[in-house]
Design an enzyme around this catalytic site. Structure first.
Site, short mmCIF file in Angstrom:
data_model
loop_
_atom_site.label_atom_id
_atom_site.label_comp_id
_atom_site.label_asym_id
_atom_site.label_seq_id
_atom_site.Cartn_x
_atom_site.Cartn_y
_atom_site.Cartn_z
N GLU A 199 0.85 -1.20 0.00
CA GLU A 199 0.00 0.00 0.00
C GLU A 199 0.87 1.24 0.00
O GLU A 199 1.94 1.23 0.60
CB GLU A 199 -0.83 0.06 1.31
CG GLU A 199 -2.16 -0.59 1.26
CD GLU A 199 -2.89 -0.52 2.61
OE1 GLU A 199 -2.42 0.12 3.55
OE2 GLU A 199 -3.95 -1.15 2.68
N GLU A 274 -11.58 0.00 9.96
CA GLU A 274 -10.51 0.98 10.13
C GLU A 274 -10.29 1.73 8.83
O GLU A 274 -10.22 1.13 7.76
CB GLU A 274 -9.20 0.27 10.50
CG GLU A 274 -9.22 -0.41 11.85
CD GLU A 274 -7.84 -0.97 12.21
OE1 GLU A 274 -6.85 -0.75 11.47
OE2 GLU A 274 -7.75 -1.64 13.25
N ARG A 290 -14.41 -8.15 16.02
CA ARG A 290 -14.54 -8.40 17.46
C ARG A 290 -15.05 -7.14 18.14
O ARG A 290 -15.15 -6.09 17.54
CB ARG A 290 -13.16 -8.73 18.04
CG ARG A 290 -12.18 -7.57 17.86
CD ARG A 290 -10.86 -7.76 18.57
NE ARG A 290 -10.05 -6.55 18.51
CZ ARG A 290 -9.19 -6.26 17.54
NH1 ARG A 290 -9.01 -7.10 16.53
NH2 ARG A 290 -8.50 -5.12 17.57
N VAL A 293 -11.10 -3.10 22.48
CA VAL A 293 -10.71 -2.59 23.79
C VAL A 293 -11.34 -1.22 24.05
O VAL A 293 -11.80 -0.94 25.16
CB VAL A 293 -9.16 -2.51 23.87
CG1 VAL A 293 -8.72 -1.88 25.18
CG2 VAL A 293 -8.53 -3.89 23.70
#
Ligand code: MV4
Length: 457
Positions: A199, A274, A290, A293
């Site tokens: 990338e 993201e 998931r 945090v």
């Protein structure tokens, strides 16, 4: 709703999940290693099952042992938390095969998004913008051709990776061959798979992630963004929402993009997409399948309990809402790690001689720590997360400083001072920071100066 759930994790996430289960009247079964017999999650759960010795591979990563703990205690579902087996498709499949609901996505979604090169191809087909780069994985020769086409700096990333592991920055073609070999070797050792993709490196971008929950039937709730640009060695230090760099228009476009991706794969459960945000444009980089945090930042802005949403979706009870959740005020999360800045952030396990977390208006602390707790040396060093909420950003920053100054911790070294230095920093206060913030701030933040001196010694 489920009657009984096994929590396949430890630490603050196990405690976090047990608390929502309690709120819902769901019985809980904890699992623990030999090193964790005195842990808070063991005390808070209705039952606890020993699953193996201290090393994670023998306990919290032991699929057979954890599935047996769930079936023998007659649990209906398994919550994986984060880390450990949370993004392990084989574990999700083993749960299914044993009649246990996996509180998370399907094994197919985990596999798809865990292959970062394939994930990009999938979301591109759903219309999401990507960072310029290779279409899928590349050989060294293909990476060289990409470099000539889009220019340097390039990033080589592990397709089985994520979170920056197996990643190499390449400043020019002369560095490519070495970097390719190093990244492939690191990826192979860490993940057992050495495929790489390339990338364009966006070095002055923000790292902004969109929180989603899907019901598995194509319905999706988006819950705004979190700015996670402030990271040290790919460990997040402070997260905040809303992002100072995201306008209402950009937010809506990012949420629309995240929704399209989730609709396309009929995503089930909580997830995070993201993006890198630079010059008002956003580019997808990866998806985590998931609970994260930093999820409390989103919970305090939306009033939605994401663990409850996970359990509801897994039980077939539907989403708390669809569309785009309303956001109110401003939230910051500070991660308090048991690490010593004066020793280059080496973990500092030991006995927590004193631990008085902050309280009061707009303060939430997620932690498994308690006074007298012995932090074991086997697992990650996250000790507590201090989450503050206020009506606007300056008030949230002030409240963060108030909360951290109230925090009384002794017995082990922590990252409290670094967090306070950042909250007092003028550049952070201005809100105009990118992923290069901590590297650029190194010279003026005393905790990082100390780390630098220790690193050089
Ligand atoms: C990038 C990037 C710049 N350009 N990709 C790091 C963790 C992983 N989830 C994605 N990461 C990044 N990917 C491209 N093409 C910047 C980051 C990045 C980062 C890099 C260096 C130092 C701190 C960082 C914090 C967040 C993201």
């Amino acid at each position: 709703m489920f009657r009984r759930v096994l929590i396949a994790n430890r630490g603050d996430v196990a405690v976090r999940v047990i608390r929502t289960c309690r709120d819902l009247g769901v019985e809980t079964v904890a699992v623990y290693s030999t090193a964790d017999s005195d842990s808070l999650h063991v005390r808070l759960a209705d039952r606890a099952v020993h699953v193996g010795p201290a090393p994670a591979r023998d306990s919290y990563l032991n699929v057979a042992s954890i599935v047996a703990a769930a079936t023998t205690t007659r649990c209906e579902a398994v919550h994986p938390g984060w880390g450990f087996l949370a993004e392990n498709a084989a574990f999700a499949r083993a749960c299914e095969d044993n009649g246990l609901e996996f509180v998370g996505p399907t094994p197919e979604s985990i596999e798809l998004m865990g292959d970062k090169a394939r994930a990009k191809q999938t979301v591109r087909a759903a219309g999401l913008p990507l960072v310029p780069g290779s279409d899928g994985m590349v050989t060294l020769a293909e990476a060289r051709a990409i470099g000539q086409e889009i220019g340097y700096p390039l990033l080589l990333k592990a397709s089985a990776g994520g979170g920056g592991r197996g990643m190499r920055l390449v400043a020019g073609e002369e560095e490519l061959e070495r970097a390719y070999g190093a990244a492939a070797a690191e990826a192979g050792a860490a993940f057992g798979y050495d495929g790489l993709y390339a990338e364009k490196a966006l070095l002055d971008a923000r790292h902004v992630e969109i929180q989603v929950v899907g019901d598995g039937n194509g319905r999706v709730l988006t819950l705004g963004e979190r700015d996670c640009s402030i990271q040290r060695r790919h460990q997040k230090v402070i997260e905040e929402a809303p992002s100072p760099g995201v306008t209402p228009e950009i937010r809506q476009a990012m949420e629309d993009a995240a929704r399209r991706a989730c609709e396309a794969i009929r995503y089930r459960g909580t997830g995070t997409l993201e993006f890198l945000l630079a010059d008002g444009r956003f580019h997808f980089i990866e998806m985590n399948t998931r609970l994260q945090v930093e999820h409390p930042v989103t919970e305090v802005l939306t009033g939605i309990d994401l663990v409850k949403a996970q359990l509801r979706v897994a039980a077939g009870e539907g989403l708390p809402a669809t569309g785009s959740a309303a956001l109110q005020g401003h939230a910051l999360e500070v991660r308090l790690n048991a690490e010593d800045p004066a020793r280059d952030f080496l973990p500092s396990p030991g006995v927590l001689e004193r631990f008085r977390p902050p309280l009061g208006p707009g303060v939430r602390v997620d932690t498994h720590a308690y006074e007298g707790y012995r932090i074991p040396p086997y697992y990650d060093s996250l000790l507590a997360k201090v989450i503050v909420w206020a009506e606007d950003r300056p008030a949230a920053v002030a409240r963060g400083l108030r909360a951290l100054s109230e925090l009384d911790v002794a017995g082990v070294a922590t990252t409290r001072e670094l967090a306070m230095e950042i909250l007092r920093d003028g550049q952070f206060a201005s809100g105009s920071y990118t992923t290069s913030y901590l590297r650029d701030a190194e010279a003026r933040l005393p905790s990082l100066v100390a780390a630098e001196a220790a690193g050089a010694a």
